[in-house]
Write a protein that holds these residues in place. Sequence first.
Motif, PDB file in Angstrom:
ATOM      1  N   ALA A 119       0.810  -1.213   0.000  1.00 52.84           N
ATOM      2  CA  ALA A 119       0.000   0.000   0.000  1.00 52.84           C
ATOM      3  C   ALA A 119       0.843   1.262   0.000  1.00 52.84           C
ATOM      4  CB  ALA A 119      -0.956   0.006   1.197  1.00 52.84           C
ATOM      5  N   ASN A 120       2.061   1.198   0.536  1.00 53.76           N
ATOM      6  CA  ASN A 120       2.918   2.380   0.630  1.00 53.76           C
ATOM      7  C   ASN A 120       4.360   1.919   0.797  1.00 53.76           C
ATOM      8  OD1 ASN A 120       3.259   1.847   3.556  1.00 53.76           O
ATOM      9  ND2 ASN A 120       1.118   2.528   3.648  1.00 53.76           N
ATOM     10  N   HIS A 121       5.285   2.891   0.771  1.00 59.04           N
ATOM     11  CA  HIS A 121       6.694   2.532   0.815  1.00 59.04           C
ATOM     12  C   HIS A 121       7.143   1.969   2.169  1.00 59.04           C
ATOM     13  CE1 HIS A 121      11.037   2.774   0.046  1.00 59.04           C
ATOM     14  NE2 HIS A 121      10.685   2.702  -1.217  1.00 59.04           N
ATOM     15  N   PRO A 122       6.666   2.498   3.312  1.00 62.91           N
ATOM     16  CA  PRO A 122       7.044   1.882   4.592  1.00 62.91           C
ATOM     17  C   PRO A 122       6.637   0.411   4.690  1.00 62.91           C
ATOM     18  CG  PRO A 122       6.225   4.086   4.975  1.00 62.91           C
ATOM     19  CD  PRO A 122       5.970   3.786   3.524  1.00 62.91           C
ATOM     20  N   ASP A 123       5.445   0.070   4.180  1.00 63.71           N
ATOM     21  CA  ASP A 123       5.049  -1.340   4.150  1.00 63.71           C
ATOM     22  C   ASP A 123       5.983  -2.142   3.255  1.00 63.71           C
ATOM     23  OD1 ASP A 123       2.968  -0.715   5.796  1.00 63.71           O
ATOM     24  OD2 ASP A 123       1.366  -1.172   4.362  1.00 63.71           O
ATOM     25  N   PHE A 124       6.311  -1.580   2.103  1.00 65.44           N
ATOM     26  CA  PHE A 124       7.197  -2.243   1.156  1.00 65.44           C
ATOM     27  C   PHE A 124       8.573  -2.504   1.751  1.00 65.44           C
ATOM     28  CE2 PHE A 124      10.470  -1.359  -2.189  1.00 65.44           C
ATOM     29  CZ  PHE A 124      10.325  -2.519  -2.930  1.00 65.44           C
ATOM     30  N   GLN A 125       9.046  -1.587   2.606  1.00 65.46           N
ATOM     31  CA  GLN A 125      10.377  -1.734   3.190  1.00 65.46           C
ATOM     32  C   GLN A 125      10.469  -2.922   4.147  1.00 65.46           C
ATOM     33  OE1 GLN A 125      10.951   2.396   4.622  1.00 65.46           O
ATOM     34  NE2 GLN A 125      12.755   2.435   3.334  1.00 65.46           N
ATOM     35  N   GLN A 126       9.339  -3.472   4.535  1.00 62.01           N
ATOM     36  CA  GLN A 126       9.366  -4.657   5.389  1.00 62.01           C
ATOM     37  C   GLN A 126       9.556  -5.938   4.593  1.00 62.01           C
ATOM     38  OE1 GLN A 126       6.258  -4.682   8.557  1.00 62.01           O
ATOM     39  NE2 GLN A 126       5.597  -2.772   7.595  1.00 62.01           N
ATOM     40  N   THR A 127       9.585  -5.822   3.272  1.00 61.46           N
ATOM     41  CA  THR A 127       9.712  -7.000   2.422  1.00 61.46           C
ATOM     42  C   THR A 127      10.979  -7.777   2.760  1.00 61.46           C
ATOM     43  OG1 THR A 127       8.598  -5.851   0.621  1.00 61.46           O
ATOM     44  CG2 THR A 127       9.838  -7.813   0.054  1.00 61.46           C
TER      45      THR A 127
END
Length: 370
Positions: free
Chosen positions: A90-98
């Motif tokens: 949904a957003n970049h902070p969520d993506f950074q948890q990948t």
Amino acid sequence: FARFSGLLVLAGSLATLAPSTLAAQYFGRNKVQYESFDFRVIHADHFDIHYYPAESLASADAARMAERWYARLSQGLTHAFTKKSVILYANHPDFQQTNVVGGFIDQSTGGVTEGLRTRIVMPFTGVYADNDHVLGHEIVHGFQYDIAMTQTGGLQNLGALPLWVIEGMAEYFSVGREDAHTAMWMRDAALRNDIPTINQLTRSNRYFPYRYGQALWAYIGGRYGDEAITRIYRASLREGFEKAFQRVLGRSTDSVSKDWHAAVREAYTPVTQGRTAPEQAGTRVFERYGGRRGETDISPSLSPDGRRLAFFSGRDIFGIDLYIADAQTGQIVKRLTSPNNDNHFDALSFLASAGSWSPDGQQLVFVTQV
């Protein structure tokens, strides 16, 4: 291939990877995964779109975008592939948890590799046009990998190709031949008499491979047709791009460089003649302040009364910070904030604007990741 906004991931059996690959399999685990995402799947014709409820409406649109890109690119690249996965955040902070389990960074391409099955992992940007562009760019990479896998030694040779070949091609097919952003770069290069040759693009890191690569492929596509780009790419996987140019175009890279430079100057020199130079229109506010490599002053935002200027700068060697300066003298009034000294911020979003001032010029709103 790694981009600022997305990753193309290859997945498969770890048993097929070399020991050096296994030793680097911790890539992606430097971020704490503090949320659990309830992923669902949209089964489209050529893609499985993985998403979670917070992004359900945008993901349905992304599925349509992906299929639209597939229809365009499969025809333009004369290639079809089996269904691939797209994982959306949904957003970049969520993506950074990948966390890419069992993956490793392939330094030759910047990609994350786990074998031979490709996945696209990307966050939504908040701007549909940007989402569409990033998705299209990464799907081009999916085609590039898939084409490479159909040729003996293709994946190995793919890693040896320069970035302007790969990233420039992805930008060209996802942005197109007419692009105001890249045109600005090329107009500036023509003004400075600093248009790179193909050899310079290949060997020097002075020239951004996305923009200049896109511009070069746009010239080739405009003169020889997009089919020539696909043929050059396929031939490059067999024998390198220099021999591919000779085989497909009947021209050396030096010869193509000269014609490209002439075309750029012919297109942009007339529109710059008679224009007022920046130094003739006003007084420079900021001078180069330290001569350090990588110094940056970008994204200015002027207060309504014209007295103060908000801007991002790399004056602190540890990163990009937000500053307020006197707009007349350039004197720094205050370093407003920094992700390095404020643990509430993960990063400042500085690529578009430093922010917007309130009408009275007393407050500034800006975008950050928390």
